[in-house]
Design a protein around this motif. Structure first.
Motif, mmCIF file in Angstrom:
data_model
loop_
_atom_site.group_PDB
_atom_site.id
_atom_site.type_symbol
_atom_site.label_atom_id
_atom_site.label_comp_id
_atom_site.label_asym_id
_atom_site.label_seq_id
_atom_site.Cartn_x
_atom_site.Cartn_y
_atom_site.Cartn_z
ATOM 1 N N ALA A 250 -3.410 -21.259 29.889
ATOM 2 C CA ALA A 250 -4.438 -20.719 28.999
ATOM 3 C C ALA A 250 -5.338 -21.842 28.498
ATOM 4 O O ALA A 250 -4.871 -22.909 28.142
ATOM 5 N N PHE A 251 -6.617 -21.596 28.500
ATOM 6 C CA PHE A 251 -7.582 -22.526 27.945
ATOM 7 C C PHE A 251 -8.392 -21.743 26.917
ATOM 8 O O PHE A 251 -9.100 -20.818 27.268
ATOM 9 N N ASP A 252 -8.248 -22.097 25.671
ATOM 10 C CA ASP A 252 -8.924 -21.367 24.610
ATOM 11 C C ASP A 252 -9.681 -22.331 23.725
ATOM 12 O O ASP A 252 -9.164 -23.377 23.356
ATOM 13 N N ARG A 253 -10.919 -21.970 23.412
ATOM 14 C CA ARG A 253 -11.748 -22.815 22.568
ATOM 15 C C ARG A 253 -11.511 -22.439 21.112
ATOM 16 O O ARG A 253 -11.753 -21.307 20.719
ATOM 17 N N LEU A 254 -11.012 -23.392 20.336
ATOM 18 C CA LEU A 254 -10.744 -23.150 18.928
ATOM 19 C C LEU A 254 -12.048 -23.043 18.153
ATOM 20 O O LEU A 254 -12.991 -23.773 18.410
ATOM 21 N N GLY A 255 -12.080 -22.116 17.246
ATOM 22 C CA GLY A 255 -13.283 -21.885 16.459
ATOM 23 C C GLY A 255 -14.066 -20.699 16.978
ATOM 24 O O GLY A 255 -14.835 -20.104 16.253
ATOM 25 N N SER A 256 -13.843 -20.328 18.265
ATOM 26 C CA SER A 256 -14.478 -19.113 18.776
ATOM 27 C C SER A 256 -13.412 -18.108 19.194
ATOM 28 O O SER A 256 -13.448 -16.971 18.776
ATOM 29 N N ASP A 257 -12.437 -18.504 20.021
ATOM 30 C CA ASP A 257 -11.336 -17.612 20.405
ATOM 31 C C ASP A 257 -10.270 -17.558 19.319
ATOM 32 O O ASP A 257 -9.702 -16.508 19.045
ATOM 33 N N ILE A 258 -9.971 -18.696 18.718
ATOM 34 C CA ILE A 258 -8.935 -18.839 17.692
ATOM 35 C C ILE A 258 -9.555 -19.602 16.523
ATOM 36 O O ILE A 258 -10.195 -20.624 16.739
ATOM 37 N N PRO A 259 -9.382 -19.121 15.291
ATOM 38 C CA PRO A 259 -9.985 -19.824 14.147
ATOM 39 C C PRO A 259 -9.447 -21.250 13.995
ATOM 40 O O PRO A 259 -8.286 -21.516 14.299
ATOM 41 N N GLU A 260 -10.306 -22.161 13.525
ATOM 42 C CA GLU A 260 -9.841 -23.523 13.268
ATOM 43 C C GLU A 260 -8.894 -23.514 12.077
ATOM 44 O O GLU A 260 -8.914 -22.602 11.270
ATOM 45 N N GLY A 261 -8.018 -24.522 12.006
ATOM 46 C CA GLY A 261 -7.070 -24.607 10.906
ATOM 47 C C GLY A 261 -5.823 -25.368 11.304
ATOM 48 O O GLY A 261 -5.834 -26.176 12.239
ATOM 49 N N ARG A 262 -4.735 -25.100 10.606
ATOM 50 C CA ARG A 262 -3.453 -25.751 10.855
ATOM 51 C C ARG A 262 -2.519 -24.723 11.491
ATOM 52 O O ARG A 262 -2.409 -23.599 11.001
ATOM 53 N N TYR A 263 -1.843 -25.123 12.586
ATOM 54 C CA TYR A 263 -0.987 -24.204 13.334
ATOM 55 C C TYR A 263 0.348 -24.838 13.683
ATOM 56 O O TYR A 263 0.443 -26.049 13.866
ATOM 57 N N GLN A 264 1.352 -23.980 13.804
ATOM 58 C CA GLN A 264 2.619 -24.361 14.419
ATOM 59 C C GLN A 264 2.617 -23.717 15.794
ATOM 60 O O GLN A 264 2.337 -22.527 15.924
ATOM 61 N N VAL A 265 2.901 -24.501 16.827
ATOM 62 C CA VAL A 265 3.019 -23.962 18.181
ATOM 63 C C VAL A 265 4.489 -24.000 18.567
ATOM 64 O O VAL A 265 5.181 -24.980 18.304
ATOM 65 N N THR A 266 4.976 -22.906 19.140
ATOM 66 C CA THR A 266 6.364 -22.769 19.542
ATOM 67 C C THR A 266 6.413 -22.240 20.964
ATOM 68 O O THR A 266 5.684 -21.298 21.291
ATOM 69 N N ASN A 267 7.247 -22.847 21.810
ATOM 70 C CA ASN A 267 7.358 -22.320 23.165
ATOM 71 C C ASN A 267 8.097 -20.986 23.138
ATOM 72 O O ASN A 267 8.912 -20.728 22.272
ATOM 73 N N VAL A 268 7.780 -20.142 24.117
ATOM 74 C CA VAL A 268 8.441 -18.853 24.286
ATOM 75 C C VAL A 268 9.107 -18.892 25.657
ATOM 76 O O VAL A 268 8.433 -18.917 26.679
#
Length: 84
Positions: free
Chosen positions: A14-32
């Motif tokens: 997946a290639f997603d541009r932050l600020g347009s596809d996903i809001p900018e901010g602080r995130y936790q990323v977890t593998n599934v």
């Protein structure tokens, strides 16, 4: 990208541009599922996050900040969870 309640589930490659596809901010990323490589690139193309999630060489999750124009790349399924 599959929207979830208050989070996002990103699929392999997946290639997603932050600020347009996903809001900018602080995130936790977890593998599934299986472990995966996870990257966030700045608007200049340089990696600002380069980590391995969920195997003996890396942690299960990672917390990071994003800003508009950053790009996410993942080589597995991951979940992004906003962090206050």
């Amino acid at each position: 990208m599959i929207p979830c309640v208050e989070s996002w589930l990103l699929q392999d490659e997946a290639f997603d541009r932050l600020g347009s596809d996903i809001p900018e901010g602080r995130y936790q990323v977890t593998n599934v599922g299986r472990g995966t490589n996870f990257f966030v690139y700045g608007s200049d193309g340089y990696a600002i996050v380069n980590t391995i999630l969920g195997n003996e060489n890396g942690s299960w999750d990672y917390v990071f900040f994003t800003e508009k124009g950053n790009i996410i790349e993942t080589h597995g399924k991951v979940k992004l969870i906003p962090v206050d």
